[in-house]
Every structure is written in C-alpha cells, then in structure tokens.
Design an enzyme around this catalytic site. Structure first.
Site, PDB file in Angstrom:
ATOM      1  N   LYS A 101      -4.652  -3.799  10.806  1.00  0.00           N
ATOM      2  CA  LYS A 101      -3.440  -4.240  10.121  1.00  0.00           C
ATOM      3  C   LYS A 101      -2.338  -3.307  10.597  1.00  0.00           C
ATOM      4  O   LYS A 101      -2.297  -2.130  10.214  1.00  0.00           O
ATOM      5  CB  LYS A 101      -3.602  -4.160   8.591  1.00  0.00           C
ATOM      6  CG  LYS A 101      -2.302  -4.497   7.876  1.00  0.00           C
ATOM      7  CD  LYS A 101      -2.366  -4.287   6.386  1.00  0.00           C
ATOM      8  CE  LYS A 101      -0.941  -4.288   5.840  1.00  0.00           C
ATOM      9  NZ  LYS A 101      -0.880  -4.019   4.405  1.00  0.00           N
ATOM     10  N   GLY A 189       4.399  -7.344  -2.000  1.00  0.00           N
ATOM     11  CA  GLY A 189       5.349  -7.858  -2.972  1.00  0.00           C
ATOM     12  C   GLY A 189       4.759  -8.760  -4.039  1.00  0.00           C
ATOM     13  O   GLY A 189       5.428  -9.084  -5.021  1.00  0.00           O
TER      14      GLY A 189
END
Lengths: 259, 72
Positions: A101, A189
């Site tokens: 990632k 988020g």
C-alpha cells in the site's frame, strides 16, 4: 441478480471481501483480533517501524493469523519517493511478498498525498515487481496516471486519514469509477457505517478503513456494522437504485378509493 | 585488554554503537534481543536474511532494523 459469487481481482489474487482494515490504534491485541474478525476482512494493513531493542511485548503479528489474512504492508509516514521505495523493499524482505500500500505523504497536517511523488514511486515499484495499491487524492487525472504506470488498484481518499469525515466529494469518486480499468478502493476518511455504504453504492470495488473502527467507542461492534454496511452498499449498487424524482408518486393504487 | 581492542562506531536505528572488527549484521541483530522477525538495511540497501551472517560491518555504517507494527 445474485451477489453470492461476487468476487474481484487484485493483481493475480481473487478477493471475496470488499472491506480492508488496518491494524493500528487498537487498545489491545485481543481487541484488534476480535475487530478484524468481525469486519470480515481478508486483507489487513500493517506498518513498518524500527525494531525496539529487548522488546518482549506481543507484536501485532500475534493478533493476526497470517494463515487467515493477507498482510498489506504500507509505506505510511514516508515523505519521499526514496523512503517509500526503501520501505516497500524492507517489507518484501520481511517475507510479505509483492503487495504494497503505497503512501507518499505531502503535508503533515492533512496527511494528503504527494501525488506526483506517488506516481513516480509507483512506477519504480511496479518495475521491481510489486503489486502496488496507491493511496492518492480523489483526483481523476492522478488515478489515470497511476493506472498507466501499472498500479493494481487506485485508492483515492474520501477525506483526510483518521478524520472520519466521510465521502467529501462523491462526484470525484464517481468520475474516477467511470474511467478506471482497475479496482477503485476508497481509502481514508470512512467514519461510520453509512460512509462505507455510500462508497459501495457509488460502485467502488472495496473500502479500506482503520480509525473508523479502532476509534469507535465499541470497535468490535463497529467492525460488524462496517462489514454489514459494505455488504449492503454493494448489494444496493448491484440492485441498481431507483431514479430520483422531484415529487411524490403514490405507492398505493389511486383508483378504487372509497367515497 | 578491552582498551587495546580496536573498535569502531556504526549507527543502528539512529543510535551510535561501538563494535569490534568482524562484527556482522547477524551479530547486531542478535544483540538487540528482538522478539520479532526483522528486516535489515545497510546504508540504504536491503541486506537479505541469508547474508546477515556473512555481512561484516564497516566504520560509519548505517543500519536500519525494522519490524511490523499495527498500521492503517
């Protein structure tokens, strides 16, 4: 329409779960283990840090059954192409395989990505045989460039990392989805179940979250809620929502009313 | 005798350490007494695990010894 065999491709891997979770910020390894299990994730993120001498406390790996979960090492905290590439190489040396990632951060307050540096690092890592999942802005052009350099997915942020602000710009996510030839995973988020559902209803392939679960008052219960919301949002997307209309249309027959 | 033993300094995770000539990456890792599996970088290049025992340190080497932690 059946969602029972609703799998997706990440590089050469076939994935079933559409929720990816982080392993940071839990109160204990036991809580992490329970929350990860409740989330239904099959891939979990981990970070790389300097080893502390003489440390005998349990490591994060004690909380994660590596037979059951695929580990996705991140390059969190890296502010340069070089540091991100070095971190990915160290993860590979740790035996974590080709997955990474990719995060190249550009600003400490928002933790917004340095998209230009992320594209450059992605190109290098793809060349070196990595399967790259880049964290990036919810920006169509950035995502297109990341696909061009060979990323296996794009992971646009919904809002700043750890903010829990939800999908701030669903239209941008929609535009990315229209153009992307690789899986689109909303990363960062997601604050509560409805945020995960919105991401999936938009048509995202999957969602990635950490603080949304670990930061809840009851992380294990929230992990369960996130799993259900991700699944519900996916089913709603596959079902195809009704058209929105400005005025009412009666659900009961208009004929045959008593007088 | 120890004052006559030649030593030199290397950086291990940002901290200076004195080592004897002939010290290998494996020696440094063993001395750290780590519970976890680690990966090692020497002067910004990964040292493969199989080479830890044969890689001798040079004065001023910078080692990074890393492991996995929880993260998002």
């Amino acid at each position: 329409m059946n969602s029972a065999s609703d799998t997706w491709q990440l590089g050469h891997r076939t994935m079933s779960s559409r929720i990816l979770v982080g392993t940071g910020k839990y109160a204990s390894n036991e809580q992490a283990r329970e929350a990860i299990a409740a989330s239904g994730a099959e891939m979990v993120t981990v970070a790389l840090r300097r080893a502390e001498p003489g440390r005998s406390t349990p490591s994060v790996l004690d909380a994660i059954d590596t037979e059951r979960y695929i580990l996705l090492p991140n390059t969190a905290g890296c502010y340069s192409v070089e540091d991100a590439v070095r971190t990915a190489e160290l993860s590979r040396e740790l035996g974590l395989g080709d997955l990474v990632k990719l995060e190249v951060i550009g600003d400490p307050k928002t933790l917004y990505p340095d998209n230009a540096a992320t594209i450059e690092a992605a190109r290098t890592l793809v060349d070196r045989g990595f399967t790259v999942l880049p964290y990036c802005s919810d920006d169509l052009v950035t995502c297109k460039r990341l696909v061009e350099v060979g990323c296996a997915a794009v992971m646009p942020l919904a809002a700043p990392i750890g903010s829990g602000l939800g999908i701030r710009n669903p239209h941008n996510i929609r535009l990315i989805l229209e153009e992307s030839s690789v899986p689109v995973i909303v990363d960062a988020g997601v604050g509560t179940a409805s945020d995960a559902a919105v991401a999936m209803e938009l048509g995202c392939t999957a969602v990635l979250m950490n603080t949304g679960i670990a930061g809840a008052k009851h992380p294990v219960l929230m992990a369960e809620a996130m799993r259900e919301a991700t699944s519900a949002g996916r089913k709603a997307y596959l079902a195809g929502r009704m058209a929105q209309k400005p005025y009412a249309t009666a659900s009961s027959p208009e004929a045959g009313l008593i007088e | 005798m120890s004052e006559t033993t030649p030593q030199f300094e290397v950086h291990v995770n940002g901290e200076l350490r004195s080592v004897r000539p002939g010290t290998t990456v494996a020696d440094v890792v063993a001395e750290l007494d780590l519970a976890d599996r680690v990966a090692v970088e020497r002067n910004r290049q990964v040292v493969p695990r199989a080479e830890h025992g044969s890689t001798e340190l040079s004065p001023g080497d910078r080692l990074e010894v890393v492991t996995l932690v929880g993260g998002g």
